[in-house]
Design an enzyme around this catalytic site. Structure first.
Site, PDB file in Angstrom:
ATOM      1  N   HIS A 263       0.651  -1.045  -0.123  1.00 45.77           N
ATOM      2  CA  HIS A 263       0.333   0.127  -0.033  1.00 45.77           C
ATOM      3  C   HIS A 263       0.710   1.312  -0.056  1.00 45.77           C
ATOM      4  CE1 HIS A 263      -3.369   2.788   1.017  1.00 45.77           C
ATOM      5  NE2 HIS A 263      -3.976   1.920   0.621  1.00 45.77           N
ATOM      6  N   ASP A 317      -7.935  -4.983  -0.393  1.00 43.65           N
ATOM      7  CA  ASP A 317      -8.641  -5.771  -1.660  1.00 43.65           C
ATOM      8  C   ASP A 317      -8.208  -7.081  -1.589  1.00 43.65           C
ATOM      9  OD1 ASP A 317      -9.541  -3.280  -3.187  1.00 43.65           O
ATOM     10  OD2 ASP A 317      -7.358  -2.713  -3.348  1.00 43.65           O
TER      11      ASP A 317
HETATM   12  C1  LIG Z   1      -0.239  -0.456  -3.858  1.00 41.71           C
HETATM   13  C2  LIG Z   1       1.147  -0.218  -4.376  1.00 41.71           C
HETATM   14  C3  LIG Z   1       0.929   0.574  -5.777  1.00 41.71           C
HETATM   15  C4  LIG Z   1       1.955   0.599  -3.530  1.00 41.71           C
HETATM   16  O1  LIG Z   1       3.003   0.925  -4.233  1.00 41.71           O
HETATM   17  P1  LIG Z   1       4.108   1.872  -3.540  1.00 41.71           P
HETATM   18  O2  LIG Z   1       4.128   2.227  -1.947  1.00 41.71           O
HETATM   19  O3  LIG Z   1       4.406   2.895  -4.687  1.00 41.71           O
HETATM   20  O4  LIG Z   1       5.348   0.934  -3.356  1.00 41.71           O
HETATM   21  P2  LIG Z   1       6.399   0.482  -4.699  1.00 41.71           P
HETATM   22  O5  LIG Z   1       5.756   0.288  -5.706  1.00 41.71           O
HETATM   23  O6  LIG Z   1       7.226   1.788  -4.808  1.00 41.71           O
HETATM   24  O7  LIG Z   1       7.176  -0.398  -4.057  1.00 41.71           O
HETATM   25  C5  LIG Z   1       8.405  -0.532  -3.003  1.00 41.71           C
HETATM   26  C6  LIG Z   1       8.813  -1.857  -3.074  1.00 41.71           C
HETATM   27  O8  LIG Z   1       7.704  -2.889  -2.618  1.00 41.71           O
HETATM   28  C7  LIG Z   1       7.577  -3.837  -3.535  1.00 41.71           C
HETATM   29  N1  LIG Z   1       6.238  -4.244  -3.576  1.00 41.71           N
HETATM   30  C8  LIG Z   1       5.492  -3.305  -3.366  1.00 41.71           C
HETATM   31  N2  LIG Z   1       4.084  -3.777  -3.508  1.00 41.71           N
HETATM   32  C9  LIG Z   1       4.563  -5.208  -3.872  1.00 41.71           C
HETATM   33  C10 LIG Z   1       3.730  -6.259  -4.131  1.00 41.71           C
HETATM   34  N3  LIG Z   1       2.248  -6.223  -4.109  1.00 41.71           N
HETATM   35  N4  LIG Z   1       4.126  -7.498  -4.501  1.00 41.71           N
HETATM   36  C11 LIG Z   1       5.524  -7.426  -4.403  1.00 41.71           C
HETATM   37  N5  LIG Z   1       6.385  -6.484  -4.343  1.00 41.71           N
HETATM   38  C12 LIG Z   1       5.608  -5.325  -3.855  1.00 41.71           C
HETATM   39  C13 LIG Z   1       8.249  -3.236  -4.568  1.00 41.71           C
HETATM   40  O9  LIG Z   1       8.507  -4.072  -5.866  1.00 41.71           O
HETATM   41  C14 LIG Z   1       9.211  -2.228  -4.234  1.00 41.71           C
HETATM   42  O10 LIG Z   1      10.520  -3.137  -4.040  1.00 41.71           O
HETATM   43  P3  LIG Z   1      11.942  -2.536  -4.321  1.00 41.71           P
HETATM   44  O11 LIG Z   1      12.081  -1.489  -3.389  1.00 41.71           O
HETATM   45  O12 LIG Z   1      12.928  -3.574  -4.203  1.00 41.71           O
HETATM   46  O13 LIG Z   1      12.052  -2.060  -5.974  1.00 41.71           O
HETATM   47  C15 LIG Z   1       1.732  -1.498  -4.686  1.00 41.71           C
HETATM   48  O14 LIG Z   1       1.886  -2.224  -3.392  1.00 41.71           O
HETATM   49  C16 LIG Z   1       0.982  -2.418  -5.752  1.00 41.71           C
HETATM   50  O15 LIG Z   1       1.035  -2.520  -6.862  1.00 41.71           O
HETATM   51  N6  LIG Z   1       0.436  -3.695  -4.932  1.00 41.71           N
HETATM   52  C17 LIG Z   1      -0.495  -4.356  -5.776  1.00 41.71           C
HETATM   53  C18 LIG Z   1      -1.697  -4.004  -6.400  1.00 41.71           C
HETATM   54  C19 LIG Z   1      -2.667  -3.557  -5.136  1.00 41.71           C
HETATM   55  O16 LIG Z   1      -3.065  -4.472  -4.187  1.00 41.71           O
HETATM   56  N7  LIG Z   1      -3.405  -2.538  -5.249  1.00 41.71           N
HETATM   57  C20 LIG Z   1      -4.340  -2.183  -4.339  1.00 41.71           C
HETATM   58  C21 LIG Z   1      -3.720  -1.067  -3.312  1.00 41.71           C
HETATM   59  S1  LIG Z   1      -5.137  -0.814  -1.841  1.00 41.71           S
END
Ligand SMILES: CC(C)(COP(=O)(O)OP(=O)(O)OC[C@H]1O[C@@H](n2cnc3c(N)ncnc32)[C@H](O)[C@@H]1OP(=O)(O)O)[C@@H](O)C(=O)NCCC(=O)NCCS
Length: 380
Positions: A263, A317
């Site tokens: 998240h 979710d």
């Molecule tokens: C929600 C989301 C966009 C948040 O992303 P964010 O805070 O911007 O985090 P980042 O994308 O910068 O990720 C940070 C790190 O955690 C990892 N990470 C984050 N979410 C992850 C996931 N669901 N699965 C695997 N790795 C994940 C990233 O690969 C990144 O790793 P790194 O530092 O080694 O490159 C992301 O967690 C995601 O896409 N989740 C899956 C979709 C989802 O469930 N969305 C609903 C949200 S309520």
């Protein structure tokens, strides 16, 4: 961090776009509050309509205020036959979010009066939107199967009535209560893309139906409202409990995201996911576990083991998809159900925005050229 005059921050990440007293999130401690009330308390003791009242009018209603609000919503659940006729012309292959956005916008045609300074007008608009959005979602669902929509049943409460219009069966009280809690958990979550969209539209002082239609359109995108659908597709793809570990390891090795985890704000487990997990356990206990549930339990265990140290835990979710599927709700209705819930938060922000309005007018950093000579068509 705040934006200085010439600093560009992609996605306006962390840029305050409003002062708001509607909800509060502490992502490090895993706290979510609506109007200062903890989400755990509301989920345990409140209802979606009471929470809606709290979000929009800022305080818990008295017994009489809640009864009045519930009755008004009940009275306004039906939709005009001309809206139903319009919906009958929608292609049955269309996405329910597109159907919902169109139908929500159409309400503006039928309730054209706009009196944003009149509390009675605000109340009527709130009641109409909260009452009619679920009816429109369920009507499209029936119509795309070739059925007439099922009329709202005045004897049923909000959640029970929606599930009845959707499935033609009156759900068990536990199923209806769990669905009502799901709505409460999704009702508001500070300023995200769809709420910001609602606020920008509201800031032009247009009508609330246009505000909600804008927000529905924004929620429809896969980066926002669609993750719970993706969770179900992923569980399908995993196929068995034994396949969970290799599946997760493969995703991590390929730097792919595991749906339903992580998240932007929460770096501990999303408090809504903790609540939903408990509800899902009760639901599956009562109605029987299935393979999806077993895969999900193992998936959460393995992801926590592998990624918990990075602050990646199950989000709301992850569990809402599982619960909706168990309640017999088709996957492409998950996002419209999110909209049914979030309309409460959008309306709260609409009211807050127009209460102290300034039209949104950000600036840009121009990256194009200047003073190009115009080349006549024949010379190009
Ligand atoms: C929600 C989301 C966009 C948040 O992303 P964010 O805070 O911007 O985090 P980042 O994308 O910068 O990720 C940070 C790190 O955690 C990892 N990470 C984050 N979410 C992850 C996931 N669901 N699965 C695997 N790795 C994940 C990233 O690969 C990144 O790793 P790194 O530092 O080694 O490159 C992301 O967690 C995601 O896409 N989740 C899956 C979709 C989802 O469930 N969305 C609903 C949200 S309520």
């Amino acid at each position: 961090m705040t934006a200085s005059a010439c600093e560009y921050i992609p996605g306006l990440a962390n840029v305050p776009a409003a002062q708001s007293s509607i909800s509060y999130v502490d992502g490090k401690k895993g706290i979510l509050e609506y109007r200062g009330f903890q989400i755990e308390d509301l989920a345990a003791k409140s209802t979606f309509l009471e929470t809606t009242y709290l979000l929009i009018w800022g305080q818990l209603p008295s017994k009489q205020q809640l009864a009045d609000f519930e009755n008004e919503v009940r009275y306004h659940r039906r939709i005009k036959y001309r809206i139903r006729d319009m919906m009958k012309c929608f292609p049955e292959t269309g996405h329910p979010m597109d159907a919902l956005q169109t139908s929500a916008a159409a309400l503006g045609l039928f309730y054209a009066r706009r009196a944003l300074n009149d509390p009675q007008y605000i109340r009527e608009a709130v009641v109409r939107l909260i009452a009619k959005i679920p009816t429109m979602v369920a009507a499209f669902m029936q119509m795309r199967k070739g059925n007439d929509p099922i009329q709202p049943n005045d004897d049923l409460d909000y959640a029970t009535n929606f599930l009845y219009m959707l499935t033609e069966r009156i759900p068990e009280p536990l199923a209806a209560r769990i669905f009502d809690v799901c709505l409460m958990l999704h009702a508001e979550h500070t300023i995200n893309a769809s709420t910001f969209s609602a606020m920008v539209t509201a800031s032009t002082m247009t009508d609330p139906y246009a505000v909600i239609a804008s927000a529905v359109g924004t929620l429809a995108g896969p980066l926002h409202g669609g993750a719970n659908e993706e969770v179900i597709f992923m569980l399908q793809d995993i196929g068995s409990v034994e396949n969970v570990r290799p599946y997760v390891e493969n995703l991590i090795a390929n730097k792919s995201k595991i749906m339903g985890f992580g998240h932007r704000v929460y770096k501990v487990k999303d408090p809504r996911a903790t609540i939903l997990q408990g509800l899902a356990e009760r639901l599956f206990e009562q109605t029987g576990r299935d393979e999806y549930y077993d895969i999900a339990v193992e998936l959460e265990r393995v992801v926590e083991e592998k990624l918990g140290s990075k602050g990646i835990y199950a989000n709301v979710d992850f569990y809402s998809g599982l619960v909706y599927r168990k309640l017999g709700i088709p996957t492409d209705l998950f996002t419209p159900i999110f909209a049914i819930a979030r309309v409460a938060g959008w309306l709260a922000h609409w009211r807050e925005q127009i209460g102290e309005n300034r039209i949104f007018r950000p600036t840009q950093i121009y990256t194009g050229g200047h003073n190009h000579p115009y080349i006549p068509m024949r010379e190009r």
